[in-house]
Design an enzyme around this catalytic site. Structure first.
Site, PDB file in Angstrom:
ATOM      1  N   GLU A  55      17.080 -77.638 -19.515  1.00 58.38           N
ATOM      2  CA  GLU A  55      17.368 -77.821 -18.099  1.00 58.38           C
ATOM      3  C   GLU A  55      17.912 -79.223 -17.883  1.00 58.38           C
ATOM      4  OE1 GLU A  55      12.830 -79.133 -16.845  1.00 58.38           O
ATOM      5  OE2 GLU A  55      13.505 -77.115 -16.409  1.00 58.38           O
ATOM      6  N   GLU A  56      18.384 -79.472 -16.686  1.00 57.27           N
ATOM      7  CA  GLU A  56      18.883 -80.786 -16.317  1.00 57.27           C
ATOM      8  C   GLU A  56      17.775 -81.829 -16.476  1.00 57.27           C
ATOM      9  OE1 GLU A  56      20.283 -83.024 -12.163  1.00 57.27           O
ATOM     10  OE2 GLU A  56      20.068 -80.840 -12.236  1.00 57.27           O
ATOM     11  N   ASP A 105       2.479 -75.436  -7.919  1.00 60.10           N
ATOM     12  CA  ASP A 105       2.691 -76.435  -8.968  1.00 60.10           C
ATOM     13  C   ASP A 105       4.061 -77.106  -8.806  1.00 60.10           C
ATOM     14  OD1 ASP A 105       1.664 -77.849 -11.037  1.00 60.10           O
ATOM     15  OD2 ASP A 105       2.035 -76.369 -12.583  1.00 60.10           O
ATOM     16  N   ASP A 115       9.521 -76.886 -13.580  1.00 61.84           N
ATOM     17  CA  ASP A 115       8.251 -76.437 -14.162  1.00 61.84           C
ATOM     18  C   ASP A 115       7.282 -75.935 -13.095  1.00 61.84           C
ATOM     19  OD1 ASP A 115       6.545 -75.851 -16.235  1.00 61.84           O
ATOM     20  OD2 ASP A 115       5.662 -77.854 -16.321  1.00 61.84           O
ATOM     21  N   CYS A 150       7.120 -77.419   9.079  1.00 61.78           N
ATOM     22  CA  CYS A 150       6.577 -76.077   9.333  1.00 61.78           C
ATOM     23  C   CYS A 150       6.848 -75.682  10.785  1.00 61.78           C
ATOM     24  CB  CYS A 150       5.067 -76.035   9.085  1.00 61.78           C
ATOM     25  SG  CYS A 150       4.556 -76.341   7.382  1.00 61.78           S
TER      26      CYS A 150
END
Length: 201
Positions: A55-56, A105, A115, A150
């Site tokens: 990935e980057e 996460d 991740d 929100c």
């Protein structure tokens, strides 16, 4: 199978992030939106570990923004724009999937995330099962505090909903068999060292 699952989870979360961005960016004053970077599966037949993800490369201070479980609350997330928008993204996904799915996460550098994990209810959601314990959904419901983003998206507060559900559950839980309270945990996936990550550019 581990790296395939990792790609599947992160790229699924990326698609939700794109929908979130499309809705949020149309609002005046919302500003920049978190992005989940793309992850790729590669096959290296000559290597001892033939499958890996790339990935980057993210350069800068790496921060964990979201609530992963009831024991891990990163208060830095509340003090930063990126952290607040990550929490709003979690709330948005939770509401859009009727409480069946939660992107969790959330971590990365600035507005670029990697991740990530996904928690679903035990039955899954539309044929998809996440890689995190479904208990994370209950924990998010209990711990999430709505912020200005929100409100801008018109998301419903989870506080009153959670309190009503807890009252209903507490009256019923006395009659439930013990097996219904067992929570299945999925081990955290292994990742290759970050020096194998390359930039797409």
């Amino acid at each position: 199978s581990i790296v395939i699952q990792e790609c599947y989870v992160q790229n699924t979360a990326r698609e939700y992030a794109k929908l979130y961005a499309a809705e949020a960016e149309s609002l005046e004053g919302f500003g920049e939106v978190p992005e989940i970077i793309q992850i790729f599966l590669i096959h290296r037949p000559a290597n001892n570990i033939p499958y890996a993800t790339v990935e980057e490369e993210l350069v800068g201070e790496f921060v964990k923004y979201s609530v992963k479980d009831g024991k891990e609350v990163n208060f830095l997330r509340r003090d930063s724009e990126a952290g607040q928008k990550c929490c709003t993204f979690q709330h948005w996904v939770y509401e859009k999937t009727n409480g069946n799915l939660l992107v969790t996460d959330l971590q990365g550098v600035g507005m670029k995330l990697t991740d990530v994990g996904i928690a679903t209810l035990a039955k899954g959601y539309k044929g998809f099962k996440g890689n995190c314990s479904f208990s994370f959904i209950e924990q998010f419901r209990a711990l999430h505090q709505c912020n200005e983003y929100c409100e801008m998206l018109g998301l419903k507060s989870l506080r009153t909903t959670h309190q009503k559900q807890r009252k209903a559950t507490s009256t019923k839980s006395k009659n439930l068999p013990n097996s219904s309270t067992v929570k299945k945990m999925v081990p955290k996936k292994a990742r290759e060292p970050r020096d194998l990550i390359y930039s797409e550019h």
